[in-house]
Design an enzyme around this catalytic site. Structure first.
Site, short mmCIF file in Angstrom:
data_model
loop_
_atom_site.label_atom_id
_atom_site.label_comp_id
_atom_site.label_asym_id
_atom_site.label_seq_id
_atom_site.Cartn_x
_atom_site.Cartn_y
_atom_site.Cartn_z
NE ARG A 53 -90.19 49.61 53.85
CZ ARG A 53 -89.73 49.42 55.08
NH1 ARG A 53 -88.81 48.49 55.30
NH2 ARG A 53 -90.17 50.12 56.10
CE LYS A 143 -101.61 42.56 45.05
NZ LYS A 143 -100.20 42.30 44.73
CE LYS A 226 -100.95 40.87 40.15
NZ LYS A 226 -100.15 42.06 40.44
P1 13P Z 1 -95.15 38.95 40.89
O1 13P Z 1 -95.29 39.44 39.47
O2 13P Z 1 -93.78 39.14 41.46
O3 13P Z 1 -95.70 37.59 41.08
O4 13P Z 1 -96.06 39.89 41.77
C1 13P Z 1 -97.27 40.32 41.32
C2 13P Z 1 -98.13 40.61 42.46
O5 13P Z 1 -98.60 41.70 42.60
C3 13P Z 1 -98.41 39.55 43.42
O6 13P Z 1 -99.45 39.92 44.25
#
Ligand code: 13P
Length: 349
Positions: A53, A143, A226
């Protein structure tokens, strides 16, 4: 709207939030949980260990020129503590590129009691202290992802309210601690629902979320949404085309997202890299200068996928994989200004 903070504190949040969605730039999500990493790595025959990772995240973060299109990456708790082969902390690599380090702070989506299929995101306990630690490590935004599933009789009010409430409390704690919150209500693309259903669900969660953010005194110029696009379910027999997705998404955002918010970014949510870029481009081509907030990307899979497939854990593949990361970041940077076209896909990375 009253600012709940000193002018200096508020100003710093506002400046960070604006930099995250600066013209021509978006955010790169590399905050996959252990489970998601396991799944993604397995698909290319790589075992997921702390070291693999680290190698993979190093590849992404050290991509030459990434900072031209990516304002900052979203890291995972493990990743924010890791270093490059040379011993440079990842956070320093990011800062040296002039980017902003971000951190996922939620503790995942867990079954919602009283509902057999829905989830609520956990992670509020001890969050104030964790935010303090991450801020001390250099993070300037965070986030929190909530998952909304469409199915027979779901989503329920219970799911909308529980998730919106948790996101608003998280956002308030972030702002108090000097991090710009990204609030992420993801309406899952899984299922055979049509675009109308997705539109209603997206509108409902946005309304609930901004109501709760108002109750919890979240300061909108220092926050970013988002969200998922308004799109047909993956298994829907009649899937809407690019222009319709773009139109419905923008109209839904205009009805539900306050103009004072710093910006709106999208997750890719299982769309292909090309589709994700084309949708973002279609929205900005038509509306770029008319919208009250920047509209850009915060993709994980839609940026990483080609590079992950090429890398397959081999050091000799790193350079070319980085070119593929750069290529998708560049195309999405263009799409965030409505300047992408499909024939750009044919130019070799
Ligand atoms: P994806 O663009 O793969 O959907 O992931 C974005 C993300 O941060 C989901 O929490």
């Amino acid at each position: 709207m009253m600012k709940p903070y000193t002018p200096e504190h508020a100003d710093e949040l506002r400046r960070t939030a604006s930099a995250m969605v600066a013209e021509g730039k978006g955010i790169l999500a590399i905050d996959e949980s252990m489970g998601s990493c396991e799944k993604r790595f397995k698909s290319v025959g790589v075992q997921s260990t702390e070291e693999t990772r680290r190698q993979y995240r190093q590849l992404l973060l050290t991509t030459p020129g990434l900072e031209e299109f990516v304002s900052g990456p979203i890291l995972f708790d493990e990743t924010i503590r890791q270093k490059t082969d040379e011993g440079t902390p990842f956070v320093k690599v990011i800062q040296d590129k002039g980017q902003i380090p971000g951190i996922k702070v939620d503790m995942g989506a867990h079954p919602l009691a009283g509902s057999s299929e829905e989830k609520v995101t956990e992670g509020l306990d001890g969050l104030r202290e964790r935010i303090k630690e991450y801020h001390g490590m250099g993070a300037r935004f965070a986030k929190w992802r909530a998952v909304i599933t469409i199915g027979a009789d779901i989503p329920t009010r219970q799911c909308y309210e529980a998730n919106a409430h948790a996101m608003a409390r998280y956002a308030a704690l972030c702002q108090e601690g000097g991090l710009v919150p990204i609030v992420e209500p993801e309406v899952l693309i899984d299922g055979d629902h049509d675009i109308d259903t997705c539109e209603v669900v997206t509108e409902t969660i946005h309304r609930e979320l901004f109501m709760q953010m108002f109750v919890h005194k979240v300061w909108l110029p220092g926050a970013v949404l988002k969200t998922s696009m308004v799109i047909s379910g993956k298994a829907c027999p009649q899937r809407a085309g690019i222009e319709e997705v773009a139109e419905r998404t923008v109209q839904t955002l205009l009805r539900t997202v306050p103009a004072a918010l710093a910006g709106v970014v999208f997750l890719s949510g299982g769309q292909s890299p090309e589709e994700s870029t084309a949708h973002l481009n279609a929205m900005n081509r038509k509306y770029h200068s008319a919208l009250p907030w920047p509209l850009t990307f915060s993709y994980a899979r839609a940026i990483q996928e080609p590079a992950l497939k090429h890398w397959r854990g081999a050091p000799k593949n790193v350079k070319q994989a980085q070119k593929l990361v750069y290529q998708r970041a560049r195309l999405n940077g263009l799409a965030s200004q409505g300047k992408y076209s499909e024939d750009m896909e044919k130019q070799a990375a």
